[in-house]
Write an enzyme that holds these catalytic residues in place. Structure first.
Site, mmCIF file in Angstrom:
data_model
loop_
_atom_site.group_PDB
_atom_site.id
_atom_site.type_symbol
_atom_site.label_atom_id
_atom_site.label_comp_id
_atom_site.label_asym_id
_atom_site.label_seq_id
_atom_site.Cartn_x
_atom_site.Cartn_y
_atom_site.Cartn_z
ATOM 1 N N ASP A 129 64.374 37.471 64.743
ATOM 2 C CA ASP A 129 65.336 38.431 63.912
ATOM 3 C C ASP A 129 64.848 39.894 63.844
ATOM 4 O O ASP A 129 65.478 40.570 63.150
ATOM 5 C CB ASP A 129 65.542 37.824 62.626
ATOM 6 N N GLU A 182 66.256 46.938 59.441
ATOM 7 C CA GLU A 182 66.482 47.407 58.064
ATOM 8 C C GLU A 182 66.092 46.326 56.983
ATOM 9 O O GLU A 182 65.895 46.926 55.981
ATOM 10 C CB GLU A 182 68.119 47.285 58.084
ATOM 11 N N ASP A 183 65.865 45.101 57.170
ATOM 12 C CA ASP A 183 65.535 44.141 56.131
ATOM 13 C C ASP A 183 64.319 44.294 55.867
ATOM 14 O O ASP A 183 63.594 43.892 54.778
ATOM 15 C CB ASP A 183 65.924 42.731 56.524
ATOM 16 N N ARG A 191 60.608 35.731 58.868
ATOM 17 C CA ARG A 191 60.829 37.170 58.854
ATOM 18 C C ARG A 191 59.644 37.751 58.329
ATOM 19 O O ARG A 191 59.545 38.945 58.520
ATOM 20 C CB ARG A 191 62.334 37.468 58.296
ATOM 21 N N ARG A 194 68.794 36.463 49.477
ATOM 22 C CA ARG A 194 67.521 36.771 50.099
ATOM 23 C C ARG A 194 66.781 37.687 49.197
ATOM 24 O O ARG A 194 65.605 37.737 49.304
ATOM 25 C CB ARG A 194 67.497 37.693 51.308
ATOM 26 N N HIS A 244 73.894 39.598 52.654
ATOM 27 C CA HIS A 244 73.490 40.776 52.061
ATOM 28 C C HIS A 244 74.501 41.699 51.215
ATOM 29 O O HIS A 244 75.717 41.520 51.662
ATOM 30 C CB HIS A 244 72.859 41.849 53.230
ATOM 31 N N CYS A 303 71.865 46.875 59.900
ATOM 32 C CA CYS A 303 70.549 46.324 60.135
ATOM 33 C C CYS A 303 69.668 46.544 61.315
ATOM 34 O O CYS A 303 68.528 46.214 61.232
ATOM 35 C CB CYS A 303 70.860 44.839 59.918
HETATM 36 C C1 CIR Z 1 68.951 36.914 59.251
HETATM 37 O O1 CIR Z 1 69.436 35.722 58.873
HETATM 38 O O2 CIR Z 1 68.044 37.313 58.470
HETATM 39 C C2 CIR Z 1 69.328 37.543 60.589
HETATM 40 N N1 CIR Z 1 69.838 36.543 61.237
HETATM 41 C C3 CIR Z 1 70.458 38.599 60.293
HETATM 42 C C4 CIR Z 1 69.904 39.802 59.505
HETATM 43 C C5 CIR Z 1 71.020 40.842 59.253
HETATM 44 N N2 CIR Z 1 70.432 41.870 58.699
HETATM 45 C C6 CIR Z 1 71.215 42.647 57.961
HETATM 46 O O3 CIR Z 1 72.446 42.654 58.051
HETATM 47 N N3 CIR Z 1 70.419 43.830 56.972
#
Ligand code: CIR
Length: 255
Positions: A61, A66-67, A86, A131, A161, A248
């Site tokens: 991922d 962004e996360d 992650r 999350r 999110h 993201c």
């Molecule tokens: C996840 O589930 O963490 C990733 N497959 C997708 C993350 C997408 N992040 C975002 O929209 N900020």
């Protein structure tokens, strides 16, 4: 002011990504990589200098940078993603951000995904319950309240999110899916709702005066155009299969 966009190349393992609300469908990795290159070109078009971290085959991922961090003018908060797979994504991003901002780290047992953080002026809306947990919100508040930010938890339902449910598409306009987040949270803004048949359409990336926006939401795109919002339209089908969107894949840093 110049704008740096930090990105990370698509992992060859993206088809083993986390999924919460979507069923797994095969991802064409080469196409995902091509779509990501076009996305980076759109960021350049919109005036950003793009800096790309290398892909990591062990982190499916990791394109969704962004996360991993939230950058404010005064500080960069290194997140602690709510999905365990992650967690190792944050360090390379922290190393890149250290050149631009002092760092503050979210620490266990707190979790915080950057995708849950929507900054509007000095107000920091933070999606809670998926999350991101309350401890994560408290640590974020401790990091930024001294700089004059007001951190507000906000309930999100039915999506990954907060920024799946609401994003800024103009300095005074929030694009939102009212089934996923209560638009009352944005009472001092103009609120534009996504089209009923396009639940995932609330995620656009505002860069300067333009919004990078997926081509898969034509009805909502028309609504944006009618409001005079200029879009750079992109096909991000393969990133969407990984439950990703357009915010993201970049961290924007004002320099
Ligand atoms: C996840 O589930 O963490 C990733 N497959 C997708 C993350 C997408 N992040 C975002 O929209 N900020």
């Amino acid at each position: 002011m110049s704008l740096v966009a930090l990105t990370r190349a698509v992992s060859p393992a993206i088809d083993r990504c986390q999924l919460v609300h979507l069923e797994r469908r095969p991802i064409d990795v080469a196409l995902a990589q091509e779509q990501h290159r076009v996305y980076e070109a759109a960021l350049r078009d919109a005036g950003c200098e793009v800096r790309t971290l290398p892909a990591d085959p062990s982190l499916p991922d990791s394109v969704f940078v962004e996360d991993t961090a939230v950058v404010f003018d005064e500080v960069a908060v290194i997140a602690r993603p709510g999905a365990e797979s992650r967690l190792p994504e944050t360090e390379p991003v922290a190393r890149a951000l250290a050149a631009h901002r002092p760092l503050v780290r979210i620490t266990a047992p707190a979790t915080l995904d950057g995708g849950d953080v929507l900054l509007i002026g000095r107000t920091v809306h933070v999606g809670e319950g998926g999350r991101t947990n309350r401890a994560g919100i408290d640590q974020l508040a401790a990091a930024v309240a001294p700089h004059g930010y007001d951190v507000r938890p906000i309930a999100v339902r039915g999506c990954l999110h907060l920024k799946s449910a609401a994003t800024l598409v103009a300095p005074d306009t929030v694009l939102c899916n009212p089934r996923w987040v209560d638009p009352a949270a944005f009472a001092d803004m103009r609120v534009l709702e996504v089209a009923a048949g396009e639940p995932g359409a609330a995620n656009g990336l505002l860069v300067g005066a333009r919004v990078i926006y997926p081509s898969s939401f034509p009805v909502t795109a028309r609504r944006l155009a009618e409001r005079g919002i200029e879009m750079l339209s992109l096909n991000v089908s393969e990133l969407q299969k990984a439950e990703g969107a357009v915010t993201c894949c970049a961290i924007l840093i004002a320099c």
